[in-house]
Design an enzyme around this catalytic site. Structure first.
Site, short mmCIF file in Angstrom:
data_model
loop_
_atom_site.label_atom_id
_atom_site.label_comp_id
_atom_site.label_asym_id
_atom_site.label_seq_id
_atom_site.Cartn_x
_atom_site.Cartn_y
_atom_site.Cartn_z
N ASP A 76 1.34 19.29 -2.25
CA ASP A 76 0.10 19.88 -2.95
C ASP A 76 0.12 21.05 -3.55
O ASP A 76 -0.98 21.56 -4.20
CB ASP A 76 -1.30 19.56 -1.95
N HIS A 77 0.99 21.81 -3.40
CA HIS A 77 1.47 23.07 -4.18
C HIS A 77 2.44 23.18 -4.98
O HIS A 77 2.49 24.12 -5.75
CB HIS A 77 1.70 24.07 -2.84
N ASP A 131 -0.78 28.13 2.28
CA ASP A 131 -1.88 27.79 3.31
C ASP A 131 -1.56 28.53 4.62
O ASP A 131 -0.10 28.85 4.82
CB ASP A 131 -1.50 26.22 3.68
N HIS A 168 2.64 28.99 8.63
CA HIS A 168 2.13 27.72 8.23
C HIS A 168 3.34 26.84 8.98
O HIS A 168 4.33 27.34 9.60
CB HIS A 168 2.10 27.46 6.62
N HIS A 195 5.10 22.24 0.49
CA HIS A 195 4.15 21.06 0.72
C HIS A 195 3.69 20.37 -0.91
O HIS A 195 3.42 21.29 -1.51
CB HIS A 195 3.18 21.31 1.52
N HIS A 212 4.70 27.28 -1.06
CA HIS A 212 5.59 26.69 -0.20
C HIS A 212 5.74 25.16 -0.63
O HIS A 212 5.27 25.03 -1.45
CB HIS A 212 4.85 26.77 1.28
ZN LIG Z 1 -1.67 22.60 1.02
ZN LIG Z 2 0.63 23.42 3.36
#
Ligand SMILES: [Zn+2]
Ligand SMILES: [Zn+2]
Length: 302
Positions: free
Chosen positions: A66-67, A211, A142, A64, A62
């Site tokens: 941090d990914h 997530d 999510h 976001h 996804h």
């Molecule tokens: Zn994350």
């Molecule tokens: Zn996320």
């Protein structure tokens, strides 16, 4: 099949000197797959002795940061190293827009093709079909479009028990090798597969779920896998926060592992608010015994 998973990053939100953002390296013999590519994944690969040039498939769960925020840097580095071989990239459709804008304004020209495949978050879908393994995506729940991934070794054809099949026609033998029963035109089983064949291998499988809010529907897709990675951003004491942000607690991750009957559970994507990951293990292992903490650089061999 040699099947190894290395944790390259295990933090959520902000990174620390010990935990990078989400990324897993999967080695299937000499084929290297990357799952998620948080910021500084390039450094993590180097730090743990891997070559980014060996990657051929990249899967992004996804959008976001941090990914995926390490992806653009990684692709540009591969280009600087004069890569020619294609990269197969599987991600939510909007990633394409992000890449196009970025490469337009940086005036980047690529020496190698990036084959982009948009994931869908509505159904369990086979997205990669290679000689020895398959990759499926499946919906997670999510705040934005998000999918999990299942990587599964292909099963080898079943072996026939010679004395039990000696008078059968060739088309029956072919079906039996594929694991099918022989059925007459009324739908009755006339030869039960397991009576006349035996399996050659037990296909190994690994599932990645990050997530997501607690979402037991995924158990049907990840049933019995050898290794399940499931996010556990919070502890039960912050269960409300987990719900609000569409994340899970360690107890919820363990409940998924138990319901899906997996062999091993690795939890990660920890919120930096917790200094002591032992509490995650305590909470999860009270529900599911074979739980491990994701630590950057750890490798699991299936
Ligand atoms: Zn994350
Ligand atoms: Zn996320």
């Amino acid at each position: 099949l040699s099947f190894k998973i290395t944790i390259l990053g295990s933090s959520s939100a902000t990174i620390s000197k010990d935990r990078g953002h989400s990324s897993h390296l999967v080695q299937l013999e000499n084929i290297h797959l990357l799952i998620d590519c948080g910021e500084a994944t390039q450094i993590q690969l180097k730090k743990f002795g891997f070559k980014a040039s060996k990657l051929s498939h990249i899967y992004i769960s996804h959008l976001h940061g941090d990914h995926y925020l390490g992806l653009i840097g990684l692709l540009l580095s591969l280009n600087l190293h004069k890569r020619k071989e294609p990269i197969n990239l599987y991600a939510p459709p909007e990633l394409m827009d992000i890449l196009v804008v970025n490469f337009k304004f940086s005036d980047s020209k690529f020496n190698f093709p990036i084959n982009f495949f948009a994931t869908n978050n509505q159904s369990f879908t086979c997205i990669t079909d290679e000689k020895k393994f398959l990759v499926y995506s499946f919906p997670l729940k999510h705040r934005i479009h998000c999918t999990g991934f299942l990587i599964k070794e292909k099963s080898k054809p079943r072996k026939l028990i010679a004395e039990k099949v000696k008078n059968l026609p060739p088309n029956y033998l072919k079906m039996l090798k594929q694991g099918l029963d022989i059925i007459d035109k009324n739908g009755n089983v006339i030869i039960k597969n397991e009576d006349v064949t035996y399996p050659v291998n037990q296909p190994k499988a690994y599932a990645y779920c990050s997530d997501t809010i607690f979402y037991p529907e995924i158990c049907q897709y990840i049933k019995g896998v050898d290794l399940l990675y499931h996010e556990a951003t919070f502890l039960e004491e912050h269960k409300d926060r987990a719900n609000e942000t569409y994340h899970c607690t360690a107890k919820q991750a363990a409940t998924i592992a138990k319901q899906a009957g997996v062999k091993k559970l690795v939890i990660g994507h920890f919120s930096p608010r917790y200094k002591d990951t032992n509490r995650f293990i305590q909470e999860a292992s009270s529900i599911f015994e074979h739980t491990y903490i994701a630590n950057d650089g750890d490798t699991y061999v299936l």
